[in-house]
Design a protein around this motif. Structure first.
Motif, PDB file in Angstrom:
ATOM      1  N   TYR B 118       0.839  -1.192   0.000  1.00 55.47           N
ATOM      2  CA  TYR B 118       0.000   0.000   0.000  1.00 55.47           C
ATOM      3  C   TYR B 118       0.875   1.244   0.000  1.00 55.47           C
ATOM      4  O   TYR B 118       1.888   1.295   0.663  1.00 55.47           O
ATOM      5  CB  TYR B 118      -0.904   0.033   1.229  1.00 55.47           C
ATOM      6  N   VAL B 119       0.449   2.217  -0.747  1.00 60.91           N
ATOM      7  CA  VAL B 119       1.161   3.489  -0.773  1.00 60.91           C
ATOM      8  C   VAL B 119       0.251   4.566  -0.190  1.00 60.91           C
ATOM      9  O   VAL B 119      -0.885   4.724  -0.617  1.00 60.91           O
ATOM     10  CB  VAL B 119       1.548   3.873  -2.215  1.00 60.91           C
ATOM     11  N   ARG B 120       0.761   5.274   0.784  1.00 61.59           N
ATOM     12  CA  ARG B 120       0.029   6.431   1.309  1.00 61.59           C
ATOM     13  C   ARG B 120       0.890   7.646   1.127  1.00 61.59           C
ATOM     14  O   ARG B 120       2.077   7.633   1.400  1.00 61.59           O
ATOM     15  CB  ARG B 120      -0.303   6.236   2.784  1.00 61.59           C
ATOM     16  N   MET B 121       0.251   8.676   0.650  1.00 63.45           N
ATOM     17  CA  MET B 121       1.011   9.860   0.308  1.00 63.45           C
ATOM     18  C   MET B 121       0.351  11.080   0.926  1.00 63.45           C
ATOM     19  O   MET B 121      -0.860  11.187   0.996  1.00 63.45           O
ATOM     20  CB  MET B 121       1.013  10.003  -1.200  1.00 63.45           C
TER      21      MET B 121
END
Lengths: 223, 130
Positions: B118-121
Motif C-alpha cells: 500500500y502506498v500512502r502519500m
C-alpha cells in the motif's frame, strides 16, 4: 443510474469528434478521444486506444493504451495496456503492460500493473500489486478478454453511439458492455459449474423420489 | 563535473554536507534497532531490523534489506522487505524491489522497479487524522 446526466448532455461530442472521418474498419485499431469539454458517465469498452481530456465516471476498458490528460477528471476504474495518467484519477487501475503517473498526475486507487513508473511530483495513494505476484493475475484477465474480441460489431456500435448520438448514449453504452463482457466470460465459467451443479439437484430429486417410493415399499412390508 | 570532480571521493562526500554517514559495505552486517542522526548507506551488506534515520537512507544495488525503515529521503536500488516511511521522498531505482507498505510525502518510481504494498502519500500531520 448515472445515465441521466449523460443523456442530458447536448451533442457536442458528435460535432467535435473528427475521428470518424474514415468509417472505423473493424480490423483497424481505432483511437477514441474525449476532449476537455466531453463527458462520459457509464461504462465504456473500446478496442483500441483511448485519450481522455474531460470527465469520466464509471468504468473504462480499452484493449489499447489509455491516456488521461492534464485537465481530465476521472472517477472510474481504468483498464488498458499502457496507461498514462497526467490528470486526476480516482479509481482502480489495471495496466497489462505499464502504468505511468506523470508529474502532474494524481491517482487514488488500487493498482495492478506489470510495470510501474511514478514521476517525481506525482501523487499516488493505493495498493500496488506487481511483479511475480501480479504477473499471474495480470495475465489471467487477458485470457478472458481474448474471447471478448469476437463481439466486434457490438463494440463498434458502442463507440459510434458515443459520438453519434450522445443523447442515446446512456442506454446503449450501459447495456452493451455488460452483455459483451460477461457473455464471453460467463458461459465458460457457468458451463463448468452447470455440469457439476446439475448433479446435486439430481440427487435430491432421486432422494425425494426414494422418499416417496419408500413408504409404499415399507407399507406393504409392515402390513 | 562542475568544480573538481577528482577530489570528491566517498570520504569528502560525507564531510561535504556536514552530516554523519553510516555505511555498511559488502562484508558488513547489522541486525537490530538503529536510531541515527546522520545518513545511512547499505551497499552490499546485510541489514535486518528497525532503522530510524534522521537523514537519508540509500540501499545499493544487489543489497537485500529486511527492515522497518524511516528516513527523510529513501533511495532504493536493491531489495527491501518491510514497512517504509519517507518523511520527504522515496525513490525506487530501475533495479529496486520493494515489498511492504509505504508512507511518503513524495514518490518517484523508475521503470523496471517492482513494488508490492500500500502506498500512502501526503503530509504527515494529516496522517494521524486520517
Amino acid at each position: 443510474m448515472s445515465s441521466r446526466p449523460a443523456a442530458r448532455r447536448p451533442t457536442p461530442p458528435a460535432a467535435d469528434e473528427p475521428p470518424r472521418e474514415s468509417s472505423p474498419t473493424p480490423n483497424q485499431p481505432n483511437s477514441v478521444q474525449l476532449g476537455p469539454r466531453d463527458r462520459l458517465i457509464g461504462q465504456l469498452y473500446i478496442e483500441g486506444d483511448l485519450r481522455v481530456g474531460g470527465v469520466i465516471e464509471g468504468e473504462v476498458e480499452a484493449t489499447g493504451d489509455v491516456e488521461i490528460d492534464d485537465m481530465a477528471n476521472v472517477k472510474a476504474s481504468l483498464a488498458g495496456r499502457d496507461v498514462s495518467i497526467h490528470g486526476h484519477v480516482n479509481g482502480a487501475v489495471v495496466a497489462r503492460k505499464r502504468l505511468i503517473v506523470g508529474r502532474s498526475g494524481s491517482l487514488i486507487g488500487d493498482v495492478r500493473v506489470a510495470r510501474l513508473v511514478i514521476q517525481d511530483g506525482a501523487s499516488f495513494s493505493g495498493k500496488v500489486s506487481m511483479g511475480a505476484g501480479a504477473d499471474k493475475p495480470v495475465k489471467a484477465p487477458e485470457a478472458p478478454s481474448a474471447p471478448v474480441a469476437p463481439p466486434k460489431p457490438e463494440v463498434q456500435a458502442v463507440v459510434e453511439a458515443v459520438f453519434e448520438a450522445p443523447a442515446r448514449v446512456a442506454e446503449p453504452t450501459v447495456v452493451p458492455p455488460p452483455v459483451a463482457k460477461p457473455a464471453p466470460g460467463k458461459p465458460s465459467i457457468t458451463r463448468l459449474p452447470a455440469t457439476r451443479v446439475a448433479v446435486p439437484p439430481a440427487r435430491p430429486a432421486s432422494k425425494d423420489g426414494k422418499g416417496k417410493t419408500v413408504p409404499p415399499k415399507g407399507k406393504p412390508k409392515r402390513r | 563535473m562542475e568544480s573538481a570532480p577528482v577530489e570528491t571521493d566517498g570520504q569528502t562526500d560525507a564531510k561535504r554536507d556536514g552530516t554523519k554517514k553510516f555505511t555498511l559495505g559488502p562484508n558488513d552486517s547489522l541486525e537490530g534497532k538503529l536510531t541515527y542522526g546522520g545518513s545511512m548507506t547499505v551497499d552490499g551488506g546485510h541489514a535486518e531490523g528497525e532503522f530510524r534515520i534522521g537523514g537519508n537512507i540509500e540501499i545499493g544495488n544487489g543489497t537485500v534489506v529486511k527492515a522497518l525503515l524511516e528516513a527523510s529521503n529513501v533511495t532504493i536500488k536493491g531489495e527491501v522487505e518491510g514497512k517504509l516511511t519517507a518523511r520527504d521522498k522515496l525513490t525506487l531505482g530501475k533495479s529496486a524491489k520493494l515489498n511492504g507498505d509505504v508512507q511518503v510525502k513524495r514518490l518517484q518510481i523508475e521503470d523496471g522497479a517492482t513494488l508490492n504494498g500500500y502506498v500512502r502519500m501526503g503530509d504527515f500531520e494529516q496522517q494521524a487524522g486520517s
